[in-house]
Design a protein around this motif. Structure first.
Motif, PDB file in Angstrom:
ATOM      1  N   GLY A   7     174.136 -13.480 -38.826  1.00 18.57           N
ATOM      2  CA  GLY A   7     173.552 -14.623 -39.510  1.00 18.57           C
ATOM      3  C   GLY A   7     172.045 -14.541 -39.589  1.00 18.57           C
ATOM      4  N   PRO A   8     171.426 -15.561 -40.250  1.00 17.34           N
ATOM      5  CA  PRO A   8     169.974 -15.570 -40.415  1.00 17.34           C
ATOM      6  C   PRO A   8     169.272 -15.810 -39.096  1.00 17.34           C
ATOM      7  CG  PRO A   8     170.916 -17.633 -41.128  1.00 17.34           C
ATOM      8  CD  PRO A   8     172.073 -16.742 -40.817  1.00 17.34           C
ATOM      9  N   PRO A   9     167.962 -15.573 -39.061  1.00 16.23           N
ATOM     10  CA  PRO A   9     167.208 -15.860 -37.835  1.00 16.23           C
ATOM     11  C   PRO A   9     167.304 -17.330 -37.472  1.00 16.23           C
ATOM     12  CG  PRO A   9     165.905 -14.529 -39.354  1.00 16.23           C
ATOM     13  CD  PRO A   9     167.126 -14.959 -40.104  1.00 16.23           C
ATOM     14  N   VAL A  10     167.097 -17.620 -36.153  1.00 11.82           N
ATOM     15  CA  VAL A  10     167.233 -18.997 -35.671  1.00 11.82           C
ATOM     16  C   VAL A  10     166.258 -19.922 -36.394  1.00 11.82           C
ATOM     17  CG1 VAL A  10     166.890 -20.479 -33.674  1.00 11.82           C
ATOM     18  CG2 VAL A  10     168.119 -18.319 -33.426  1.00 11.82           C
ATOM     19  N   GLU A  11     165.013 -19.472 -36.617  1.00 11.03           N
ATOM     20  CA  GLU A  11     164.020 -20.332 -37.257  1.00 11.03           C
ATOM     21  C   GLU A  11     164.474 -20.771 -38.640  1.00 11.03           C
ATOM     22  OE1 GLU A  11     163.461 -17.560 -35.740  1.00 11.03           O
ATOM     23  OE2 GLU A  11     162.165 -18.072 -34.033  1.00 11.03           O
ATOM     24  N   ARG A  12     164.967 -19.822 -39.409  1.00 12.57           N
ATOM     25  CA  ARG A  12     165.397 -20.173 -40.773  1.00 12.57           C
ATOM     26  C   ARG A  12     166.639 -21.046 -40.744  1.00 12.57           C
ATOM     27  NH1 ARG A  12     166.904 -15.393 -44.739  1.00 12.57           N
ATOM     28  NH2 ARG A  12     169.008 -15.842 -43.993  1.00 12.57           N
ATOM     29  N   GLU A  13     167.522 -20.737 -39.792  1.00 13.25           N
ATOM     30  CA  GLU A  13     168.740 -21.524 -39.691  1.00 13.25           C
ATOM     31  C   GLU A  13     168.420 -22.974 -39.329  1.00 13.25           C
ATOM     32  OE1 GLU A  13     173.088 -21.243 -37.466  1.00 13.25           O
ATOM     33  OE2 GLU A  13     171.350 -20.221 -36.639  1.00 13.25           O
ATOM     34  N   VAL A  14     167.484 -23.211 -38.405  1.00 13.81           N
ATOM     35  CA  VAL A  14     167.105 -24.575 -38.022  1.00 13.81           C
ATOM     36  C   VAL A  14     166.451 -25.290 -39.194  1.00 13.81           C
ATOM     37  CG1 VAL A  14     165.553 -25.908 -36.554  1.00 13.81           C
ATOM     38  CG2 VAL A  14     166.927 -24.067 -35.577  1.00 13.81           C
ATOM     39  N   ASP A  15     165.538 -24.600 -39.896  1.00 17.31           N
ATOM     40  CA  ASP A  15     164.864 -25.220 -41.036  1.00 17.31           C
ATOM     41  C   ASP A  15     165.871 -25.635 -42.095  1.00 17.31           C
ATOM     42  OD1 ASP A  15     162.440 -24.843 -39.804  1.00 17.31           O
ATOM     43  OD2 ASP A  15     161.924 -23.021 -40.937  1.00 17.31           O
ATOM     44  N   GLU A  16     166.841 -24.772 -42.382  1.00 20.61           N
ATOM     45  CA  GLU A  16     167.838 -25.091 -43.410  1.00 20.61           C
ATOM     46  C   GLU A  16     168.722 -26.259 -42.971  1.00 20.61           C
ATOM     47  OE1 GLU A  16     169.910 -21.467 -43.995  1.00 20.61           O
ATOM     48  OE2 GLU A  16     168.343 -20.556 -45.276  1.00 20.61           O
ATOM     49  N   GLU A  17     169.103 -26.257 -41.661  1.00 22.92           N
ATOM     50  CA  GLU A  17     169.975 -27.323 -41.172  1.00 22.92           C
ATOM     51  C   GLU A  17     169.261 -28.673 -41.215  1.00 22.92           C
ATOM     52  OE1 GLU A  17     173.667 -28.654 -39.604  1.00 22.92           O
ATOM     53  OE2 GLU A  17     173.063 -26.696 -40.390  1.00 22.92           O
ATOM     54  N   LEU A  18     168.003 -28.749 -40.760  1.00 26.93           N
ATOM     55  CA  LEU A  18     167.263 -30.007 -40.782  1.00 26.93           C
ATOM     56  C   LEU A  18     166.979 -30.451 -42.217  1.00 26.93           C
ATOM     57  CD1 LEU A  18     164.750 -29.491 -37.836  1.00 26.93           C
ATOM     58  CD2 LEU A  18     166.854 -30.841 -37.870  1.00 26.93           C
ATOM     59  N   ALA A  19     166.638 -29.507 -43.098  1.00 27.86           N
ATOM     60  CA  ALA A  19     166.405 -29.855 -44.500  1.00 27.86           C
ATOM     61  C   ALA A  19     167.656 -30.458 -45.135  1.00 27.86           C
ATOM     62  CB  ALA A  19     165.950 -28.611 -45.276  1.00 27.86           C
ATOM     63  N   PHE A  20     168.830 -29.918 -44.742  1.00 26.95           N
ATOM     64  CA  PHE A  20     170.091 -30.454 -45.279  1.00 26.95           C
ATOM     65  C   PHE A  20     170.286 -31.910 -44.845  1.00 26.95           C
ATOM     66  CE2 PHE A  20     174.564 -31.372 -44.342  1.00 26.95           C
ATOM     67  CZ  PHE A  20     175.105 -31.327 -45.615  1.00 26.95           C
ATOM     68  N   ILE A  22     168.026 -34.117 -43.860  1.00 28.23           N
ATOM     69  CA  ILE A  22     167.034 -34.990 -44.502  1.00 28.23           C
ATOM     70  C   ILE A  22     167.421 -35.238 -45.962  1.00 28.23           C
ATOM     71  CG2 ILE A  22     164.624 -35.097 -45.274  1.00 28.23           C
ATOM     72  CD1 ILE A  22     163.895 -33.638 -42.661  1.00 28.23           C
ATOM     73  N   ALA A  23     167.875 -34.205 -46.643  1.00 24.08           N
ATOM     74  CA  ALA A  23     168.279 -34.353 -48.045  1.00 24.08           C
ATOM     75  C   ALA A  23     169.449 -35.325 -48.189  1.00 24.08           C
ATOM     76  CB  ALA A  23     168.635 -32.990 -48.630  1.00 24.08           C
ATOM     77  N   MET A  24     170.417 -35.241 -47.256  1.00 26.86           N
ATOM     78  CA  MET A  24     171.563 -36.157 -47.317  1.00 26.86           C
ATOM     79  C   MET A  24     171.114 -37.591 -47.101  1.00 26.86           C
ATOM     80  SD  MET A  24     174.154 -34.395 -48.092  1.00 26.86           S
ATOM     81  CE  MET A  24     175.430 -35.603 -47.762  1.00 26.86           C
ATOM     82  N   ARG A  25     170.148 -37.835 -46.173  1.00 26.66           N
ATOM     83  CA  ARG A  25     169.661 -39.177 -45.945  1.00 26.66           C
ATOM     84  C   ARG A  25     168.880 -39.687 -47.172  1.00 26.66           C
ATOM     85  NH1 ARG A  25     169.079 -42.216 -41.470  1.00 26.66           N
ATOM     86  NH2 ARG A  25     171.040 -41.146 -41.030  1.00 26.66           N
ATOM     87  N   VAL A  26     168.102 -38.835 -47.830  1.00 26.61           N
ATOM     88  CA  VAL A  26     167.372 -39.216 -49.043  1.00 26.61           C
ATOM     89  C   VAL A  26     168.346 -39.599 -50.143  1.00 26.61           C
ATOM     90  CG1 VAL A  26     165.877 -38.346 -50.901  1.00 26.61           C
ATOM     91  CG2 VAL A  26     165.304 -37.863 -48.515  1.00 26.61           C
ATOM     92  N   ARG A  27     169.440 -38.814 -50.280  1.00 24.14           N
ATOM     93  CA  ARG A  27     170.439 -39.114 -51.300  1.00 24.14           C
ATOM     94  C   ARG A  27     171.067 -40.481 -51.040  1.00 24.14           C
ATOM     95  NH1 ARG A  27     175.063 -34.797 -52.283  1.00 24.14           N
ATOM     96  NH2 ARG A  27     173.184 -33.596 -52.769  1.00 24.14           N
ATOM     97  N   ALA A  41     160.179 -40.554 -47.359  1.00 21.47           N
ATOM     98  CA  ALA A  41     159.342 -41.032 -46.258  1.00 21.47           C
ATOM     99  C   ALA A  41     160.167 -41.753 -45.212  1.00 21.47           C
ATOM    100  CB  ALA A  41     158.240 -41.939 -46.818  1.00 21.47           C
ATOM    101  N   GLU A  42     161.107 -42.586 -45.655  1.00 21.70           N
ATOM    102  CA  GLU A  42     161.962 -43.322 -44.710  1.00 21.70           C
ATOM    103  C   GLU A  42     162.859 -42.368 -43.934  1.00 21.70           C
ATOM    104  OE1 GLU A  42     163.666 -46.452 -42.603  1.00 21.70           O
ATOM    105  OE2 GLU A  42     161.797 -46.251 -43.707  1.00 21.70           O
ATOM    106  N   ALA A  43     163.390 -41.360 -44.622  1.00 18.99           N
ATOM    107  CA  ALA A  43     164.272 -40.391 -43.955  1.00 18.99           C
ATOM    108  C   ALA A  43     163.521 -39.650 -42.847  1.00 18.99           C
ATOM    109  CB  ALA A  43     164.834 -39.415 -44.975  1.00 18.99           C
ATOM    110  N   LEU A  44     162.282 -39.256 -43.153  1.00 16.03           N
ATOM    111  CA  LEU A  44     161.480 -38.557 -42.141  1.00 16.03           C
ATOM    112  C   LEU A  44     161.133 -39.487 -40.986  1.00 16.03           C
ATOM    113  CD1 LEU A  44     159.100 -36.479 -44.451  1.00 16.03           C
ATOM    114  CD2 LEU A  44     160.954 -35.617 -43.029  1.00 16.03           C
ATOM    115  N   ARG A  45     160.851 -40.788 -41.304  1.00 22.04           N
ATOM    116  CA  ARG A  45     160.529 -41.731 -40.231  1.00 22.04           C
ATOM    117  C   ARG A  45     161.706 -41.916 -39.301  1.00 22.04           C
ATOM    118  NH1 ARG A  45     161.285 -46.714 -38.816  1.00 22.04           N
ATOM    119  NH2 ARG A  45     162.655 -47.133 -40.601  1.00 22.04           N
TER     120      ARG A  45
END
Length: 890
Positions: A7-20, A22-27, A41-45
């Motif tokens: 699989g991908p490196p841990v750093e990229r995997e964490v970034d992709e997982e957290l971005a996912f 946050i995106a679901m909360r924005v949706r 902004a609310e999702a990040l807060r």
């Protein structure tokens, strides 16, 4: 879930997982009517500290990946181990030969290491033993005459203790003996240490029972006291703790027991008990009376260099203040270095030889692995086709080697235990501290490390050679696997085996020839059927010094009457019994020597009438001592060859005179001149290979006039008609008739003394001989293996040659010539290495040059002969193959 290790490196995997997330909360928020910007902004807060969450997730991810990698590594390793075991079970002949080769080499190496560790590396049994030092004197006048090591005098020892600031504690000691009598046991002559009260502070080892000497016990005139050794306490007194405080009889005097030392404590030498030395300013003696040994402990912040600097200052001050101390130099060395002597040099040679044998074994097994690997070409090709990378295959091959070397290391450790015992059994006197050699944790760790290192040495090159891309690509065959590159590697390994083997064989031959020369050296006396023992007259029972000659004369007369005794004599220094005393003298046919002139100094032995005849020492000129050489008669003496050659070169020594300076009652100096009546064959004080020094013999009856005293301790020498040790009961009975409280000490044959002097050379020679034979055998096996494998790959060619009419002798010669090529190159390399390696043994050789022409010419020829035999066997086998069958197989 991602695939393990893919699989991908841990750093990229964490970034992709957290971005996912946050995106679901924005949706979700935009579906409720939030704007895109406000929703993000609310999702990040709501998510919180994003960087902290990322860091935590990354740590968890790394730990998870680590666990997965370790699990995968373990799974692959266990798989490789099981596969390796199956491979060796299938190819048991290869495994057996390789394991036997490695077991022999590892066993020899571990045995050599265990001896080296126990003798030279293991700390002495004292706390902070590296801070304990010995101090000695050296005599080196401007003329260059050198006595490198002797005892200090009493005044020098006391000055040292008072002047030296780098020493935390200083102790004085002398060797000696005491007669232990009384009770129901037989009288016993004990080796004792005459020591100062500060010895325990220096060594840091208190008594196991009772106490050590205090300052009051160590004063002149104090009541006699003794501390017992553990062995003496156990054997003589039944380990009775109540012995402390009681009195025992030492030298006829009641002596109070203060304590018992721990098991194994024996300082100095083999002391079994300790008595106070009583050295102070009232008993210090003269500065010329050397006989005090000094052991000291450095301060924690001081070094040996600091002590050397202080001794340099003391030497200068002493030389300015005292005439005797001119050209005398105090010097220090560590107690351990002093104890070991030449042992480190011998151990280095054994370790080097063992290491070379191990390298030869590695080269041998590497060749076997190459041959075996090429037979596994289909397996390696198939694994490559299925996707196994080069690193994976190399790891598999190295794992197989680790299994092989691991088993060999275990067997080698067991073998080393027996080999170590066998080495010690050759002669326990050969090296100091041999009784402390054990298979301990350090030796086991060395065996494990040797096994791992050995596996890497013999496996990496074959593994890399067998996994070259051109060798294991699909469709490649055996011919590719057996390419010229690998043939060169095999030849190179043979060169290594032969070269290193020749080095070991040459070293072994040089040391062996040296031992042969030593054994054939004339010791200067006839050791056959001679027995000796030490006899000392205690002052308490024989207080009158002038009576000692008459007592000894009566003893020898009684011993001469023992049935089976053909001759009896006395002497205070026997051959191979130690250096003895060396006294400065004057010569009456020349003026006193000037400052800087060569010192007039000779080793002194006081002997009885019949000494030379009893020991079979030839008188080369003149005569020995006669019964007419009485105390009242003219003073006479016998000198050694070196004495005569040094002081009267080109002249007859008989009739010359020498003497020792004395002082009369009012201090006026005078010399009692001693006339030379004979020149005796040279005697050796310690070893046959030592440099002889001038020696003189004084008549026992005249010792108080010609020398300085009548000795109370003498060696009694008896020549027997048959086996001398069979006379021991009769000798003890005869001695008991005269004085039942006189014990016989150090009873042994003179041949035993002679053999003890050969112990270290004998051990070195035999061990190197074993290593040389093993190296030669392994080299022969390696040559045979390479030639045999090369022949098996050329069966078709050989068949064609024979079918076309080539004679079998011609084919045999061709194979032998090709096989001898790397052998010849290895012999040349070995000769070059051997010229350098002989520096290791140069100091141990006697009568043999380090570059002895015969050794350097004959041994390479012999090795080439062995190589030729190893080549001939597979060559003859190849020529017996039927050409038709060979062509069919090809």
């Amino acid at each position: 879930m991602r695939d393990e290790g893919v699989g991908p490196p841990v750093e990229r995997e964490v970034d992709e997982e957290l971005a996912f997330h946050i995106a679901m909360r924005v949706r979700e928020l935009t579906a409720r009517g939030w704007s895109e910007e406000a929703a993000r902004a609310e999702a990040l807060r709501r998510f919180g500290d994003i960087e902290r969450v990322k860091s935590t997730c990354r740590d968890l991810g790394r730990r998870r990946d680590g666990r997965m990698r370790r699990k995968r590594w373990w799974d692959e390793t266990t798989q490789d181990l099981r596969f390796a075991v199956r491979q060796f079970r299938r190819d048991w002949s290869f495994a057996g030969v390789a394991a036997l080769t490695l077991t022999l080499a590892i066993g020899a190496t571990v045995a050599a290491f265990s001896v080296a560790w126990g003798v030279a590396v293991q700390p002495l049994p004292y706390p902070d033993a590296d801070r304990i030092v010995d101090v000695w004197m050296r005599y080196l006048p401007p003329s260059g005459f050198d006595i490198p090591k002797f005892d200090l005098s009493g005044p020098e020892a006391l000055d040292l203790a008072e002047e030296t600031g780098s020493l935390e504690a200083v102790a004085f000691y002398r060797g000696g003996t005491r007669s232990l009598t009384g009770g129901d046991a037989e009288p016993e002559r004990l080796a004792v240490g005459r020591v100062s009260a500060s010895l325990v502070r220096v060594l840091g080892v208190p008594p196991a029972l009772g106490r050590w000497f205090e300052v009051e016990d160590d004063r002149t005139g104090a009541s006699p006291t003794v501390v017992l050794g553990h062995g003496l306490w156990t054997e003589r007194f039944g380990a009775d703790p109540a012995i402390v405080g009681r009195s025992v009889e030492l030298n006829g005097r009641a002596t109070r027991v203060l304590g018992v030392m721990p098991r194994g404590f024996a300082f100095p030498d083999e002391a079994r008990a300790w008595v106070p030395l009583g050295l102070d300013r009232s008993t210090e003696g003269t500065r010329g009376g050397h006989g005090v040994r000094v052991v000291a402990r450095l301060r924690p912040d001081a070094t040996l260099a600091d002590l050397d600097s202080e001794l340099t200052v003391s030497n200068a001050r002493w030389a300015a203040a005292y005439e005797h101390n001119v050209a005398h130099f105090a010097w220090a060395t560590s107690l351990k270095a002093d104890l070991l002597g030449d042992a480190p040099r011998i151990l280095r040679i054994l370790l080097v030889a063992a290491g070379l044998v191990l390298l030869i074994a590695c080269a041998n097994v590497a060749n076997l692995l190459l041959a075996r690997g090429e037979r596994r070409s289909f397996e390696l090709t198939l694994r490559t086709a299925l996707g196994a990378g080069r690193t994976r295959i190399v790891r598999q091959l190295v794992t197989e080697s680790l299994v092989l070397s691991g088993g060999a290391a275990l067997l080698g450790l067991l073998l080393a235990h027996g080999v170590t015992d066998a080495l010690i059994a050759i002669d326990p006197r050969a090296l100091p501290r041999l009784d402390e050699v054990r298979i301990n944790g350090a030796v086991v760790a060395f065996a494990v490390g040797t096994g791992v290192l050995t596996a890497l040495l013999f496996s990496v090159l074959p593994a890399l050679a067998l996994t070259r891309r051109r060798g294991i690509t699909p469709g490649s065959g055996t011919r590719a696997i057996g390419s010229r590159g690998r043939s060169t590697l095999r030849d190179g390994l043979v060169v290594t085996e032969v070269g290193l083997g020749l080095v070991v064989v040459i070293l072994a031959a040089l040391v062996g020839r040296s031992l042969e020369r030593l054994v054939r050296t004339d010791p200067g006396f006839d050791a056959e059927r001679l027995m000796s023992f030490e006899l000392t007259l205690p002052t308490a029972r024989y207080p009158n010094d002038a009576q000692t000659p008459m007592v000894f004369a009566r003893l020898t007369e009684r011993l001469a009457a023992v049935p089976g005794v053909t001759a009896v004599a006395l002497g205070d220094a026997l051959p191979f019994g130690g250096a003895g005393n060396r006294w400065d003298f004057a010569l009456d046919d020349r003026p006193p020597r000037g400052e800087g002139d060569l010192a007039w100094n000779a080793r002194v032995s006081i002997v009885s009438t019949g000494f030379f005849e009893t020991l079979g020492i030839p008188i080369l000129e003149g005569r020995g001592f006669l019964p007419t050489d009485t105390p009242e008669g003219a003073l006479v003496g016998v000198v050694s060859e070196t004495m005569a050659r040094t002081y009267w070169p080109g002249e007859s020594a008989v009739g010359k005179r020498w003497g020792y300076e004395r002082s009369d009652g009012d201090g006026t100096p005078y010399v009692n001149w001693i006339t030379v009546v004979g020149v005796a064959r040279e005697q050796y004080a310690n070893r046959l290979d030592e440099e002889t020094v001038p020696a003189v013999y004084l008549a026992h009856q005249q010792a108080a006039r010609s020398g300085y005293y009548w000795p109370r301790g003498l060696s009694v020498v008896l020549r027997a008609r048959e086996e001398p040790l069979a006379l021991v009961p009769s000798v003890r009975a005869a001695m008991a008739e005269i004085d039942p409280d006189l014990p016989l000490a150090d009873l042994r044959t003179l041949d035993d003394r002679l053999q003890a002097s050969l112990a270290a050379p004998r051990l070195t020679s035999r061990v190197l001989g074993i290593f040389g034979a093993l190296a030669l055998l392994l080299a022969a096996v390696g040559i045979y293996g390479v030639v045999s494998y090369g022949v098996s790959g050329r069966i078709r060619e050989i068949g064609v040659r024979v079918a076309l009419g080539a004679g079998r002798a011609r084919v045999t010669g061709m194979i032998v010539r090709e096989g001898l090529g790397p052998v010849l190159l290895g012999a040349l390399v070995g000769l070059v290495l051997a010229f350098w390696a002989t520096r290791l043994v140069e100091g141990l050789l006697y009568g043999v040059a380090p570059t002895d022409p015969a050794t350097f010419m004959l041994l390479p020829v012999a090795l080439l002969g062995v190589g030729a035999l190893a080549c001939i066997v597979p060559a003859l086998r190849a020529t017996r193959v039927d050409p038709v069958e060979a062509l069919r197989e090809g």
